[in-house]
Design an enzyme around this catalytic site. Structure first.
Site, mmCIF file in Angstrom:
data_model
loop_
_atom_site.group_PDB
_atom_site.id
_atom_site.type_symbol
_atom_site.label_atom_id
_atom_site.label_comp_id
_atom_site.label_asym_id
_atom_site.label_seq_id
_atom_site.Cartn_x
_atom_site.Cartn_y
_atom_site.Cartn_z
ATOM 1 N N THR A 400 0.861 -1.185 0.000
ATOM 2 C CA THR A 400 0.000 0.000 0.000
ATOM 3 C C THR A 400 0.896 1.233 0.000
ATOM 4 O O THR A 400 2.086 1.152 0.260
ATOM 5 C CB THR A 400 -0.929 -0.021 1.234
ATOM 6 O OG1 THR A 400 -1.691 -1.227 1.219
ATOM 7 C CG2 THR A 400 -1.886 1.146 1.288
ATOM 8 N N SER A 465 -11.210 -2.548 5.131
ATOM 9 C CA SER A 465 -9.890 -1.998 4.841
ATOM 10 C C SER A 465 -9.302 -1.354 6.081
ATOM 11 O O SER A 465 -10.019 -0.741 6.878
ATOM 12 C CB SER A 465 -9.980 -0.947 3.725
ATOM 13 O OG SER A 465 -8.721 -0.329 3.515
ATOM 14 N N GLY A 488 -0.847 -2.758 5.828
ATOM 15 C CA GLY A 488 -1.847 -3.770 6.133
ATOM 16 C C GLY A 488 -2.591 -3.396 7.400
ATOM 17 O O GLY A 488 -2.851 -2.218 7.676
#
Length: 582
Positions: A400, A465, A488
């Site tokens: 990410t 998320s 994460g």
């Protein structure tokens, strides 16, 4: 250091209560949904904090964003350019085939808009999406399969936000990405490490073809990597907008990649064409003399607010970064936060997430009181409005990125963006990697007693998320900071550490980012063990907090605080990003 806010009243920032927040789909999508959110009222005067300011995970992306701002572009315009470059030069983390959450601050009105670009499961998805022969697949088998890819949301989301907040033409925002893809860019050490690492996604036929030089060797740091297919893709997107990915040749190429192999996915061109980003209301809560705002579910940002609220009731936290009492308390509060998050969070269109209950002062006080005597994994609580849901079996791997942008007007963006795991599913179309976002669902839809998991798979559902892009407001509702991180599920710990370090301990933002990480989930305490002085580690151990090396993805915090008339910008030293002002 002493707290910036010791002894300061925060009553002016207390929220009046929980409002019912409208969640708006766009352009012919399904009927509007509702979710609960506590929102700060907008102010009627402009923010004092102005740009240009950019912090992002790669210098080439930061440069692209600064160029857009120099041409009079808005913060959202710059975010589009930054994402287009990040998807090329940092494909292990985010890209055109992924999703995102974006917080947009309007300096004139003080209004905050949340854009939800989270991917959606195909219409054909079932709760047993990742089952085979009556049992859940291994995580690696699932992520490498076509089943792991949801309908990409980041480009439709950016297109909507840019339509509403852009100052330049959409077609003018992709020049840097196109040129870098066509002419080549220098492979960074971090990207080279991922190309040559152990991640199975880097070894798929798509990745191997892309990352192998004509002589048969893999690309290394300092090599020039070209991606003409990516250049053609961004040219299409510049001409056609999000439709370039949602229909036509690129959509067909995405579906072809997803349906290839022994475990094909069910994603169709109809799923791609039907994807719609959502506009949601922010969830905001007080911390010290500030208001902290995050996206609502399916983001887990509310959990950060729960932790900060518990921290306000935990005096040890304010003892500062050299205190083992502060770090031990921080770890125990994380355990409580994660227990609640893992139990209740999911897509609010499918499950009732008890946002108001989790932030209720009485519930927060009850949870915080458990921390001093907590041993082992924390129990989940039962806040007001909590549904009956089962245990969760979700795993959230690395991969990410985060960016922040402030333009000359003071409008701002905090955006967390991802393809989920490293290089997503390892499958490619149009020169970019496809997400494996559906592995963010619980593989097991039911608990042993038959109770459904809040984050079970369902057709059209958005997976839970941890992405939590954050805005920080002063007591008058003006923007004074913004930040976020990859990592994460550890994102929640990293964002909370940065907020406590900067706002409670008074550290310069770079120092707050560079504090050692501590991630306390379940019955363990993962940490940057060598970053803690021996005295702090020993003091934490004496309080039942035994540190072990952190095995989750490390932080990649990016952000800025408006201090003394300037941006105190920062980029996590663990990665390759930079923070720049004019």
């Amino acid at each position: 250091m002493s707290s910036l806010a010791a002894g300061t009243a925060i009553a002016a920032l207390m929220l009046a209560g929980c409002a019912v927040a409208e969640t708006r789909a766009v352009e012919g999508a399904a009927p509007a949904l509702t979710s609960q959110a506590a929102v700060a009222a907008p102010v009627a005067h402009a923010s004092v904090a102005k740009g240009p300011f950019v912090s992002a995970a790669n210098p080439l992306a930061v440069e692209a964003g600064m160029k857009v701002l120099a041409r009079g572009g808005s913060a959202v315009d710059a975010a589009v350019a930054i994402q287009a470059v990040l998807g090329l030069v940092e494909p292990q983390s985010s890209g055109l085939g992924g999703g995102a959450f974006m917080m947009v601050y309007d300096a004139e009105s003080g209004a905050i808009t949340v854009y939800d670009g989270r991917e959606t499961a195909p219409a054909a998805a079932t709760p047993e999406l990742f089952y085979e022969n009556g049992r859940p697949l291994s995580f690696v088998d699932a992520l490498l399969s076509g089943r792991s890819t949801g309908a990409p949301g980041v480009i439709p989301m950016l297109a909507l936000a840019q339509k509403q907040h852009g100052a330049l033409a959409w077609s003018e925002l992709f020049g840097d990405a196109e040129a870098l893809a066509q002419d080549g860019f220098t492979v960074s050490p971090r990207l080279a490490g991922m190309i040559n690492g152990d991640a199975p996604q880097a070894k798929t036929r798509w990745a191997t073809e892309y990352f192998t030089k004509p002589d048969g060797a893999r690309y290394q740091a300092g090599d020039t990597l070209r991606n003409p297919a990516y250049a053609e893709t961004v040219r299409r997107i510049a001409r056609e907008g999000a439709a370039a990915l949602q229909q036509g040749p690129l959509a067909e190429a995405i579906v072809a990649a997803v349906t290839e192999g022994g475990r094909p996915g069910a994603l169709t061109t109809a799923d791609l064409a039907g994807y719609r980003p959502l506009v949601r209301e922010a969830v905001c809560g007080p911390y010290k003399i500030y208001t902290v705002c995050v996206p609502p579910p399916p983001s887990s940002g509310t959990s950060v607010l729960e932790l900060l609220a518990m921290a306000e009731r935990t005096p040890d936290i304010d003892k500062g970064p050299d205190s083992p009492e502060a770090w031990a308390a921080f770890g125990q509060l994380q355990r409580l936060m994660y227990a609640d998050r893992d139990r209740y969070f999911g897509d609010p269109a499918f499950v009732s997430v008890p946002v108001a209950g989790l932030l209720d002062p009485a519930y927060v006080a009850q949870r915080a009181a458990l921390a001093p005597g907590l041993r082992g994994a924390a129990p989940y609580g039962v806040p007001a409005g909590a549904p009956r849901v089962g245990a969760d079996a979700t795993r959230e791997p690395a991969g990410t990125s985060h960016m922040v942008v402030v333009d000359a007007k003071g409008d701002a963006v905090s955006m967390t963006t991802t393809v989920e795991s490293l290089f997503g599913s390892g499958r490619m179309a149009g020169g970019f990697f496809l997400n494996n976002q559906l592995t963010d669902f619980s593989f097991e839809p039911l608990a042993r007693d038959g109770t459904p998991a809040a984050n079970a798979v369902a057709a059209g559902k958005r997976p839970r998320s941890s992405m939590s892009p954050t805005l920080i407001l002063d007591r008058e509702g003006r923007l004074v900071g913004l930040l976020g991180s990859p990592g994460g599920s550890s994102i929640l710990a990293y964002n909370a550490k940065a907020l406590i370090g900067a706002l409670a301990w008074g550290l310069p933002l770079q120092q707050a980012f560079d504090l050692p990480n501590l991630v306390a989930k379940g019955d363990g305490f993962g940490a940057d063990t060598e970053g803690f002085p021996d005295a702090v580690r020993d003091g934490m151990a004496a309080r039942g907090v035994e540190l072990r090396p952190n095995t989750t993805e490390t932080s990649g915090l990016h952000g800025g605080l408006w201090r003394n008339g300037r941006w105190d910008g920062a980029a996590d030293s663990r990665r390759e990003g930079v923070a720049r002002t004019q």
